[in-house]
Write an enzyme that holds these catalytic residues in place. Structure first.
Site, short mmCIF file in Angstrom:
data_model
loop_
_atom_site.label_atom_id
_atom_site.label_comp_id
_atom_site.label_asym_id
_atom_site.label_seq_id
_atom_site.Cartn_x
_atom_site.Cartn_y
_atom_site.Cartn_z
N GLU A 84 2.66 -1.48 25.36
CA GLU A 84 1.55 -2.23 25.96
C GLU A 84 1.99 -3.42 26.81
O GLU A 84 1.33 -3.77 27.78
CB GLU A 84 0.62 -2.74 24.86
CG GLU A 84 -0.17 -1.65 24.15
CD GLU A 84 -1.37 -1.18 24.96
OE1 GLU A 84 -1.55 -1.66 26.08
OE2 GLU A 84 -2.11 -0.31 24.47
N SER A 343 -17.65 0.30 -38.56
CA SER A 343 -16.70 -0.14 -39.59
C SER A 343 -15.54 -0.95 -39.03
O SER A 343 -14.60 -1.27 -39.77
CB SER A 343 -16.14 1.08 -40.32
OG SER A 343 -17.16 1.76 -41.02
#
Length: 677
Positions: A84, A343
């Protein structure tokens, strides 16, 4: 000779004009209105090592994630600049050579062939959401690019570009694209992956690899070719990269621990990054286990699993359901739901009984039908076993022995111990009764895991936490070291469920009344894990038992956590290790319960319960009433045995909390919890 002054004057005017033009250009650039540079990025929740657990889209529904250059493979900016903007590191924001070349190419072709835009100009366009074609827009981008170069470093410009560049659909930025298309962070990219990320922004919709893979691949290969041309890649690397297929689908963004990450985000919605104590690899394993555990089961069934390090209190994995979209009300976080613990509180009951000198693991206790002011509990299987040892009663999870011990301890003291452990119990009627020990109280999975973390941690409360920055210290003692070890030793003798690996995991299962909740909580020398299974709406699950439903998941979770269990610690020196025949007479058989309410039961007159006393070599202790001889215990360990005197000296007490208990010849007892400073 006459021409020289004129030339000098012309040169001076030219220089003066150039200076004025330069100053004017500087003023023009400095007057540029720069759009806000604070880019909104997704809020992130990460694990203990920085791995992304969850991200949230920004307000406009975009996936835009923060990413510094240190989070992106250096190959990406190298290919980006080669393709680019080759002079990015040297130009001031506008590349005059590139613009002239683009203008000449367009003039010869009679149409726009290339725009000559630099990366800084492209960033200007992204910041202002402006177009690319019109000359007015191009001029504005040039002006803004020049201004940006004066304000920002080259690294900052690349960072902003990498966060804002469009990547197709609702993806913006290199990191979002890498996670979505490659399923990984962009720290390590192949040449093919880096080239595709460079190619996408030029035409993000037309080149989306999930929709147009061949177009994306062709664009990627052009980037590879130019990268070789300008020396960013070798020809061999480019040739190998061209053989890689382009991705053909978008992956989902990480969404691990959805319930917990949502809680973290809701608590701090403005925090850009939050770090939790979770481990992403383990969280993934436990979530897979949760899904597997519900496979082929009712759609209405849900599951919750919590994994913690009981040495530090750090939560390592948290599963609130089989998934937010799972059937069975998957959106409900069952780690936070109030349920009956069944329990699972019995180990605490027995530990408190050991602490108060009411029992020893080898003490005999009756398992027979009993009534407690109209309350007549039954064992889960409806059977009674007569005389059993306390250890056997706990391993078999018998109800009658647990209720007898709860009566002797006092339900209010059981509730106080739960609160010392850091849990938040909720009572349906407001006042605790004997049914508390059998599950008649509301607790959360997080509460139970925290309680068992304290049992595993030598009886010292260990608050759980999931925020990585939290500094949590020990808060209170739940049980003495000896009692906590005795409980763990009993639980580690439980046989594993069928098919599970043989191990010394200390664990307890539980099933709430009506088969609404199935529990399994276990620990070794380092970690504690809790499992809940049931229906979020609280309806019964016929035939569900903690031992059958939740226990196999518990053992599987430990297998996924680590290859072998960490051993439980050895018994503390003060632990009473002896045979049943050598137990002190009052500890050979439990005779508490309602008998403790006799008028002449022993009463500890000194030290008083809750006293804070100065450190002393020998603590004086006194008892009133009761039948001699007396046995005196400190933290469950006998100190003075079979003395007929009602006064004695207890030696060797250390600094901190201590439970002092006296037991008379009839097995009745009185206790006080004190603190020595």
């Amino acid at each position: 000779m006459t021409r020289a002054p004129g030339l000098l004057l012309a040169l001076a005017l030219t220089l003066w004009g150039g200076a004025l033009a330069r100053d004017g250009l500087d003023r023009w650039i400095d007057a540029t209105v720069i759009p806000p540079l604070g880019v909104e990025t997704a809020a992130e929740v990460r694990d203990r090592d920085g791995t992304l657990l969850r991200a949230y889209t920004v307000g406009d529904g975009l996936w835009r994630l923060r990413a510094g250059l240190d989070q992106i493979d250096p190959l990406y900016p190298a290919l980006l600049m080669a393709y680019e903007d080759r002079r990015f590191l040297s130009h001031p924001g506008v590349d005059a050579r590139a613009l002239l070349r683009a203008a000449w190419s367009s003039l010869k072709a009679g149409r726009v062939v290339s725009g000559g835009s630099t990366l800084t100009m492209q960033l200007a366009r992204l910041l202002e959401h402006s177009g690319t074609g019109a000359w007015a827009g191009k001029l504005r981008q040039m002006r803004l690019a020049l201004a940006l170069e004066r304000r920002l470093s080259k690294a900052q410009i690349l960072t902003l570009y990498a966060q804002l560049v469009p990547m197709g659909g609702n993806l913006e930025g290199v990191r979002a694209a890498s996670l979505s298309y490659f399923g990984k962070e962009p720290r390590r990219l192949t040449p093919a992956e880096a080239a595709l990320l460079v190619a996408l922004p030029q035409s993000p919709e037309a080149r989306r690899p999930d929709r147009h893979p061949e177009v994306a691949r062709a664009a990627r290969d052009r980037v590879l070719d130019r990268s070789v041309q300008y020396g960013a890649l070798t020809a061999g690397d480019a040739l190998a990269a061209r053989r890689d297929p382009a991705p053909r689908l978008r992956r989902d963004f990480p969404a691990l621990a959805p319930h917990l990450t949502d809680r973290a985000h809701a608590a701090q919605p403005d925090a850009p990054v939050q770090q939790l104590t979770l481990s992403a690899p383990l969280q993934q394993q436990i979530e897979a286990l949760a899904k597997a555990a519900l496979r082929y089961r009712s759609d209405r069934l849900s599951i919750a699993i919590l994994v913690a390090d009981h040495r530090s209190g750090e939560v390592l994995a948290s599963v609130g359901s089989a998934g937010l979209t799972a059937r069975g009300q998957g959106h409900v976080d069952m780690t936070q739901a109030l349920r009956s613990p069944g329990s699972t509180l019995k180990p605490l009951v027995y530990g408190l009984a050991f602490d108060r000198g009411l029992a020893h693991p080898l003490t005999l206790i009756e398992d027979r039908p009993m009534r407690f002011d109209g309350y007549a509990p039954q064992n889960f299987d409806g059977l009674f076993r007569g005389d059993v040892t306390v250890a056997e009663a706990l391993r078999l999870s018998l109800n009658l022995p647990a209720v007898q011990l709860t009566q002797a301890i006092g339900p209010q003291n059981l509730m106080a111990a739960l609160r010392r452990a850091g849990t938040v119990p909720e009572l349906p009627g407001g006042r605790p009764g004997l049914a508390v020990s059998l599950g008649g109280v509301g607790l959360r999975l997080t509460d139970l895991v925290q309680l068992y973390a304290g049992l595993a941690n030598g009886g010292m409360a260990r608050p759980l936490h999931w925020q990585a920055a939290e500094n949590i210290s020990l808060s209170a003692r739940i049980l003495s070291r000896a009692s906590a070890w005795q409980v763990a030793h009993i639980l580690s003798d439980l046989a594993p469920p069928p098919g599970a690996p043989a191990s010394r995991l200390a664990y307890k299962t539980g099933t709430s009344y009506g088969h609404r909740d199935a529990w399994a909580i276990g620990f070794d020398g380092a970690h504690v894990i809790g499992v809940w299974m049931g229906r979020p709406d609280g309806t019964a699950v016929p035939g569900a038992f903690g031992g059958d439903l939740a226990a196999p998941v518990l053992f599987d979770a430990f297998t996924r956590l680590k290859p072998a269990l960490d051993p439980l610690p050895p018994p503390p020196p003060e632990t009473l290790l002896t045979s049943a025949a050598n137990l002190p007479a009052p500890l050979r058989r439990f005779t508490g319960g309602t008998a403790q309410q006799d008028v002449d039961h022993p009463r500890l007159t000194f030290p008083p319960d809750g006293a804070v006393l100065g450190q002393t070599q020998a603590l004086p202790a006194k008892v009133r009433d009761g039948v001699p001889p007396f046995t005196w215990l400190v933290d469950g360990a006998p100190r003075v045995i079979a003395t007929r005197s009602r006064e004695t000296l207890l030696e060797g007490l250390g600094q901190g909390f201590a439970d002092v208990t006296v037991i008379d010849a009839s097995g009745r007892s009185s206790s006080a919890r004190i603190r020595l400073d």
